[in-house]
Write a protein that holds these residues in place. Sequence first.
Motif, PDB file in Angstrom:
ATOM      1  N   VAL A 194       0.836  -1.204   0.000  1.00  0.00           N
ATOM      2  CA  VAL A 194       0.000   0.000   0.000  1.00  0.00           C
ATOM      3  C   VAL A 194       0.870   1.254   0.000  1.00  0.00           C
ATOM      4  O   VAL A 194       0.612   2.208  -0.754  1.00  0.00           O
ATOM      5  N   GLU A 195       1.906   1.260   0.833  1.00  0.00           N
ATOM      6  CA  GLU A 195       2.791   2.426   0.912  1.00  0.00           C
ATOM      7  C   GLU A 195       3.525   2.647  -0.406  1.00  0.00           C
ATOM      8  O   GLU A 195       3.691   3.795  -0.851  1.00  0.00           O
ATOM      9  N   SER A 215       1.824   6.724  -6.767  1.00  0.00           N
ATOM     10  CA  SER A 215       0.735   7.640  -7.145  1.00  0.00           C
ATOM     11  C   SER A 215       1.131   9.088  -6.922  1.00  0.00           C
ATOM     12  O   SER A 215       0.900   9.957  -7.773  1.00  0.00           O
ATOM     13  N   ASN A 216       1.745   9.379  -5.771  1.00  0.00           N
ATOM     14  CA  ASN A 216       2.146  10.746  -5.455  1.00  0.00           C
ATOM     15  C   ASN A 216       3.209  11.273  -6.417  1.00  0.00           C
ATOM     16  O   ASN A 216       3.258  12.470  -6.720  1.00  0.00           O
ATOM     17  N   CYS A 219       2.478   1.742  -3.399  1.00  0.00           N
ATOM     18  CA  CYS A 219       1.488   2.235  -4.364  1.00  0.00           C
ATOM     19  C   CYS A 219       1.198   3.720  -4.145  1.00  0.00           C
ATOM     20  O   CYS A 219       1.049   4.483  -5.112  1.00  0.00           O
ATOM     21  N   ASP A 220       1.138   4.146  -2.876  1.00  0.00           N
ATOM     22  CA  ASP A 220       0.900   5.557  -2.568  1.00  0.00           C
ATOM     23  C   ASP A 220       2.049   6.426  -3.065  1.00  0.00           C
ATOM     24  O   ASP A 220       1.835   7.512  -3.629  1.00  0.00           O
ATOM     25  N   LYS A 221       3.275   5.950  -2.858  1.00  0.00           N
ATOM     26  CA  LYS A 221       4.444   6.709  -3.310  1.00  0.00           C
ATOM     27  C   LYS A 221       4.455   6.830  -4.832  1.00  0.00           C
ATOM     28  O   LYS A 221       4.792   7.881  -5.379  1.00  0.00           O
TER      29      LYS A 221
END
Length: 266
Positions: free
Chosen positions: A142-143, A149-150, A145-147
Amino acid sequence: MLGKLIKHEFKDTAQNFCAMYLIVLLIGVVLKVAIEIEVSFKIDNIILDIVSLIMVTAFVLGILAIMFGTIILILKRFYDNVVKDEGYLTFTLPVSTGKIIATKALVSYLWIIISGLAILVMGLLMFVGHTDAFIIIKKGIVETCDKISNAGLWSGVILLIIVILVSLYSYISVGYACFSVGQTWNKNKLLGAVITYVVIYFVTQIISVVAMVVIFGSNMTVLDDVAMVDKSFDYLMIFSLALTVIKCAVCDIITHVVLRKKLNLQ
């Protein structure tokens, strides 16, 4: 007819692959049991430690065997079934050379994907019974994927995945082309295949280097610039994909033309 060929090819190759997966899975199960016994009962026994060490080594070697063994098995299948004496039977089938090659390539690629999934499952087997480990893995995904995306890097990641998938097929395509050309060398078929591979490898590397210089300039130190890498990553992936697709297409054409016009089963 193509469907029947694929089904027959899959059944003929399944025995060897399934046997390989089963052996490594059994090693993994024994390793898992040994580790759980040692941890659960807090056993400090040198014999159990030695057994665990042996099983860890065997398991790692088994995973490597699946990785490299898959490629070896699919190329050996092509060599035995098409280039050697079995080729007489293969090419008596009422189907075109293209369909024969396509069948073997498709089934071979399927086994590469299955082997990758098998390795993933066997790796996760070591975490069975440890919920915390799966929670950590999920959190990490999850982390990550967030990075991504950001940073707006999803296009590059998707391209990278596509490049990897196409690259997996390139092992089949290049291997088939090498054996196809090599079989024209009469008594030195394997030597011909090796030399063909060396030629393909060096030609591909030369093209890659020339293209890298064109894209990034003669000063390759720009690759150390994070901003430059971020900006150019998509283009680099597109180039890698294009080069790999072209290489696969050329190799497939070589395989088809050589086997159709210069088949030598002597």
